[in-house]
Design a protein around this motif. Structure first.
Motif, PDB file in Angstrom:
ATOM      1  N   ILE A 251     -57.008  14.004  -7.030  1.00  0.00           N
ATOM      2  CA  ILE A 251     -57.479  14.582  -5.766  1.00  0.00           C
ATOM      3  C   ILE A 251     -56.294  15.023  -4.906  1.00  0.00           C
ATOM      4  O   ILE A 251     -56.331  16.077  -4.264  1.00  0.00           O
ATOM      5  N   SER A 252     -55.224  14.220  -4.903  1.00  0.00           N
ATOM      6  CA  SER A 252     -54.025  14.577  -4.135  1.00  0.00           C
ATOM      7  C   SER A 252     -53.426  15.885  -4.639  1.00  0.00           C
ATOM      8  O   SER A 252     -53.047  16.765  -3.853  1.00  0.00           O
ATOM      9  N   ILE A 253     -53.369  16.034  -5.962  1.00  0.00           N
ATOM     10  CA  ILE A 253     -52.762  17.226  -6.552  1.00  0.00           C
ATOM     11  C   ILE A 253     -53.618  18.464  -6.295  1.00  0.00           C
ATOM     12  O   ILE A 253     -53.107  19.526  -5.922  1.00  0.00           O
ATOM     13  N   VAL A 254     -54.946  18.321  -6.466  1.00  0.00           N
ATOM     14  CA  VAL A 254     -55.842  19.445  -6.201  1.00  0.00           C
ATOM     15  C   VAL A 254     -55.800  19.816  -4.719  1.00  0.00           C
ATOM     16  O   VAL A 254     -55.757  20.997  -4.355  1.00  0.00           O
ATOM     17  N   GLY A 255     -55.802  18.792  -3.862  1.00  0.00           N
ATOM     18  CA  GLY A 255     -55.730  19.044  -2.424  1.00  0.00           C
ATOM     19  C   GLY A 255     -54.453  19.767  -2.036  1.00  0.00           C
ATOM     20  O   GLY A 255     -54.483  20.725  -1.239  1.00  0.00           O
ATOM     21  N   MET A 256     -53.310  19.327  -2.603  1.00  0.00           N
ATOM     22  CA  MET A 256     -52.043  20.006  -2.318  1.00  0.00           C
ATOM     23  C   MET A 256     -52.056  21.434  -2.836  1.00  0.00           C
ATOM     24  O   MET A 256     -51.532  22.353  -2.189  1.00  0.00           O
ATOM     25  N   ASN A 257     -52.671  21.635  -3.991  1.00  0.00           N
ATOM     26  CA  ASN A 257     -52.735  22.962  -4.581  1.00  0.00           C
ATOM     27  C   ASN A 257     -53.537  23.917  -3.698  1.00  0.00           C
ATOM     28  O   ASN A 257     -53.108  25.043  -3.417  1.00  0.00           O
ATOM     29  N   ILE A 258     -54.717  23.473  -3.256  1.00  0.00           N
ATOM     30  CA  ILE A 258     -55.545  24.304  -2.377  1.00  0.00           C
ATOM     31  C   ILE A 258     -54.819  24.564  -1.054  1.00  0.00           C
ATOM     32  O   ILE A 258     -54.834  25.676  -0.517  1.00  0.00           O
ATOM     33  N   PHE A 259     -54.162  23.522  -0.550  1.00  0.00           N
ATOM     34  CA  PHE A 259     -53.423  23.639   0.703  1.00  0.00           C
ATOM     35  C   PHE A 259     -52.318  24.686   0.580  1.00  0.00           C
ATOM     36  O   PHE A 259     -52.135  25.531   1.465  1.00  0.00           O
ATOM     37  N   ILE A 260     -51.597  24.671  -0.533  1.00  0.00           N
ATOM     38  CA  ILE A 260     -50.513  25.629  -0.751  1.00  0.00           C
ATOM     39  C   ILE A 260     -51.065  27.045  -0.879  1.00  0.00           C
ATOM     40  O   ILE A 260     -50.475  28.014  -0.372  1.00  0.00           O
ATOM     41  N   VAL A 261     -52.205  27.191  -1.562  1.00  0.00           N
ATOM     42  CA  VAL A 261     -52.831  28.505  -1.681  1.00  0.00           C
ATOM     43  C   VAL A 261     -53.171  29.055  -0.294  1.00  0.00           C
ATOM     44  O   VAL A 261     -52.936  30.230   0.010  1.00  0.00           O
ATOM     45  N   VAL A 262     -53.740  28.184   0.563  1.00  0.00           N
ATOM     46  CA  VAL A 262     -54.065  28.595   1.935  1.00  0.00           C
ATOM     47  C   VAL A 262     -52.790  28.945   2.698  1.00  0.00           C
ATOM     48  O   VAL A 262     -52.730  29.958   3.402  1.00  0.00           O
ATOM     49  N   LEU A 263     -51.749  28.110   2.541  1.00  0.00           N
ATOM     50  CA  LEU A 263     -50.481  28.384   3.215  1.00  0.00           C
ATOM     51  C   LEU A 263     -49.888  29.715   2.762  1.00  0.00           C
ATOM     52  O   LEU A 263     -49.370  30.492   3.577  1.00  0.00           O
ATOM     53  N   ALA A 264     -49.956  29.978   1.450  1.00  0.00           N
ATOM     54  CA  ALA A 264     -49.432  31.242   0.928  1.00  0.00           C
ATOM     55  C   ALA A 264     -50.175  32.425   1.543  1.00  0.00           C
ATOM     56  O   ALA A 264     -49.568  33.425   1.943  1.00  0.00           O
ATOM     57  N   GLY A 265     -51.495  32.289   1.623  1.00  0.00           N
ATOM     58  CA  GLY A 265     -52.290  33.356   2.227  1.00  0.00           C
ATOM     59  C   GLY A 265     -51.955  33.557   3.691  1.00  0.00           C
ATOM     60  O   GLY A 265     -51.833  34.694   4.165  1.00  0.00           O
ATOM     61  N   LEU A 266     -51.767  32.435   4.428  1.00  0.00           N
ATOM     62  CA  LEU A 266     -51.459  32.515   5.860  1.00  0.00           C
ATOM     63  C   LEU A 266     -50.045  33.025   6.114  1.00  0.00           C
ATOM     64  O   LEU A 266     -49.760  33.594   7.172  1.00  0.00           O
ATOM     65  N   ALA A 267     -49.149  32.806   5.165  1.00  0.00           N
ATOM     66  CA  ALA A 267     -47.776  33.291   5.319  1.00  0.00           C
ATOM     67  C   ALA A 267     -47.680  34.786   5.029  1.00  0.00           C
ATOM     68  O   ALA A 267     -46.838  35.482   5.596  1.00  0.00           O
ATOM     69  N   ILE A 268     -48.569  35.284   4.156  1.00  0.00           N
ATOM     70  CA  ILE A 268     -48.433  36.653   3.652  1.00  0.00           C
ATOM     71  C   ILE A 268     -49.383  37.648   4.324  1.00  0.00           C
ATOM     72  O   ILE A 268     -48.955  38.661   4.877  1.00  0.00           O
ATOM     73  N   PHE A 269     -50.689  37.362   4.290  1.00  0.00           N
ATOM     74  CA  PHE A 269     -51.659  38.368   4.741  1.00  0.00           C
ATOM     75  C   PHE A 269     -51.566  38.716   6.223  1.00  0.00           C
ATOM     76  O   PHE A 269     -51.659  39.904   6.576  1.00  0.00           O
ATOM     77  N   PRO A 270     -51.402  37.747   7.150  1.00  0.00           N
ATOM     78  CA  PRO A 270     -51.267  38.143   8.558  1.00  0.00           C
ATOM     79  C   PRO A 270     -50.089  39.084   8.791  1.00  0.00           C
ATOM     80  O   PRO A 270     -50.195  40.054   9.556  1.00  0.00           O
ATOM     81  N   ALA A 271     -48.962  38.791   8.124  1.00  0.00           N
ATOM     82  CA  ALA A 271     -47.780  39.648   8.285  1.00  0.00           C
ATOM     83  C   ALA A 271     -48.020  41.034   7.704  1.00  0.00           C
ATOM     84  O   ALA A 271     -47.648  42.052   8.290  1.00  0.00           O
TER      85      ALA A 271
END
Length: 452
Positions: A251-271
């Motif tokens: 669960i920790s690994i899946v949670g971190m993975n989803i979190f990173i995907v969201v972070l990647a999207g938030l770092a890239i798409f708004p810019a």
């Protein structure tokens, strides 16, 4: 098992496994596939597949590896002696071999761009010039192959040091730094004018853009970003002590993975949206569109260096796991053999990856079923080999391991309730194999033939 071939801590295992899962799948592949597949709609389907298929499969691989404490081939052989099920391990090794051969090419591009940024070569360029520079860079055989080699040498050097001193120690440094860099980049991205349009693109689903190709891409992405279907997690979990809490780790690994995907999207798409650029640039999104974005910010190249470092750390932690699954099978836990075989196998993978590195330059005319060598290798791994591996594992676990033994393994060191276990078992026995099989039929074009 030698001490160096066990994780020294639960945190070390989670960071290393999360690093394997996150990699280029979350930071490079997810943004550009989401960009061409409708943004929020793709993210929703990806999330669904990750929770309903990826998480159960991750737990299944953990149960196989931790219960046997053996490598990716011997684990299957011990559970099902006298059968051919050990072939799943060989399939995982072949998949990782091919995957790392072209994955390291992208890793080389990151290194090249890091050097170009630090030397000021990217300053003041516009989007057209960035596109021309990217094309010139990846088509240059000396640059592309040389950077590919540098990336592989770094990977080999870490894996050769072993599980604790190499993979775990490096992951413990790289993963926290990766998260820190992400926070800095997201803060900058969200403070740009018009950034909310990019946030809406990521989180507001447009299901009218969903196609069978999008669903297939989401399934492949969920496997790609969790490293399931290739027995990497069988290998990593074999280094765990028996009292480890497998469900919590998964669960920790899946949670971190989803979190990173969201972070990647938030770092890239708004810019990207802030500067009026398009998110559907495809694989060149991070090497063409993003540099254009950063170049228009105050201290933009400083932020781009941070992004490239983040990108490099994520790609390396994934590369470690791909090489490790192969080395672990051949070295059998012997440190001396590990050093020798890490270099031999790593350099062979480098040689096999050279055609992928050249497929954007002097071998750009070479095609396999209408695809470049690089794209053909990517398609083979993401759309066929990984789903087939996941399908076989989803059949193997409920069929060859007794339900009582599975419950004992997953509840050992955890408070995994009978109800949660039965839900997991149902997903593994019925939902996962059927869903993966249906998607594979789509890959093979069966549905199109039947609809004629």
């Amino acid at each position: 098992m030698k001490e160096n071939q066990q994780w020294s801590s639960k945190l070390g295992f989670i960071l290393a496994a999360a690093g394997s899962a996150i990699g280029l799948g979350a930071i490079w592949k997810f943004p550009y596939i989401a960009g061409v597949s409708g943004g929020g709609a793709f993210f929703f389907i990806f999330l669904l597949f990750t929770l309903l298929l990826g998480l159960p499969l991750l737990l299944a691989e953990f149960a196989i590896g931790r219960s046997t404490q053996k490598d990716a081939i011997e684990s299957y052989r011990e559970i099902a002696p006298g059968t051919k099920w050990f072939s799943i391990g060989y399939l995982g090794i072949i998949t990782c071999f091919i995957l790392l051969s072209f994955y390291s090419v992208i890793g080389g591009w990151i290194i090249l761009y890091l050097v170009k940024t630090l030397t000021g070569e990217l300053n003041g360029l516009n989007q057209q010039q960035f596109g021309e520079l990217f094309g010139a860079t990846i088509s240059n055989p000396m640059l592309s192959v040389g950077a590919h080699l540098v990336f592989m040498i770094i990977t080999i050097a870490v894996v050769a040091k072993g599980v604790q001193k190499g993979i775990e120690r490096t992951s413990k440094f790289m993963m926290p730094v990766l998260f820190l860099l992400f926070i800095v980049l997201i803060f900058r991205s969200l403070t740009l004018e018009g950034a909310m349009e990019g946030v809406q693109f990521l989180f507001q689903p447009d299901f009218s853009k969903l196609t069978s190709e999008t669903v297939l891409a989401a399934l492949g992405q969920s496997f790609f970003t969790l490293s399931v279907g290739v027995s990497v997690m069988v290998t990593y979990s074999s280094y765990l002590p028996k009292e480890s809490n497998l469900p919590q780790s998964a669960i920790s690994i899946v949670g971190m993975n989803i979190f990173i995907v969201v972070l990647a999207g938030l770092a890239i798409f708004p810019a990207v949206f802030s500067f009026g650029l398009k998110p559907d640039a495809g694989p060149v999104l991070l090497f063409n569109v993003l540099p254009t974005v950063f170049n228009q910010m105050a201290f933009g190249m400083v932020f781009f260096v941070a992004f490239l470092l983040l990108f490099l750390f994520a790609s390396l932690t994934s590369a470690f796991s791909m090489l490790e699954i192969i080395v672990s099978v051949i070295s059998k836990g012997d440190p001396d053999k590990r050093i020798k075989w890490s270099w031999i196998i790593g350099l062979i993978i480098f040689a096999v990856g050279v055609p992928s590195a050249l497929s954007f330059g002097i071998w750009s005319d070479v095609s396999i079923l209408g695809k470049s060598i690089f794209d053909a290798a990517d398609y083979l791994v993401s759309n066929i080999l990984m789903p087939v591996g996941a399908l076989l594992i989803s059949i193997f676990v409920p069929l060859k391991i007794k339900k009582s033994m599975l419950y004992s393994e997953l509840s050992n060191g955890s408070s995994f309730s009978k109800g949660l276990f039965n839900t997991w078992f149902f997903l593994m026995r019925y939902v996962a194999p059927i869903a993966i099989f249906l998607v594979l039929l789509d890959v093979l074009g069966v549905w199109k033939l039947l609809s004629r």
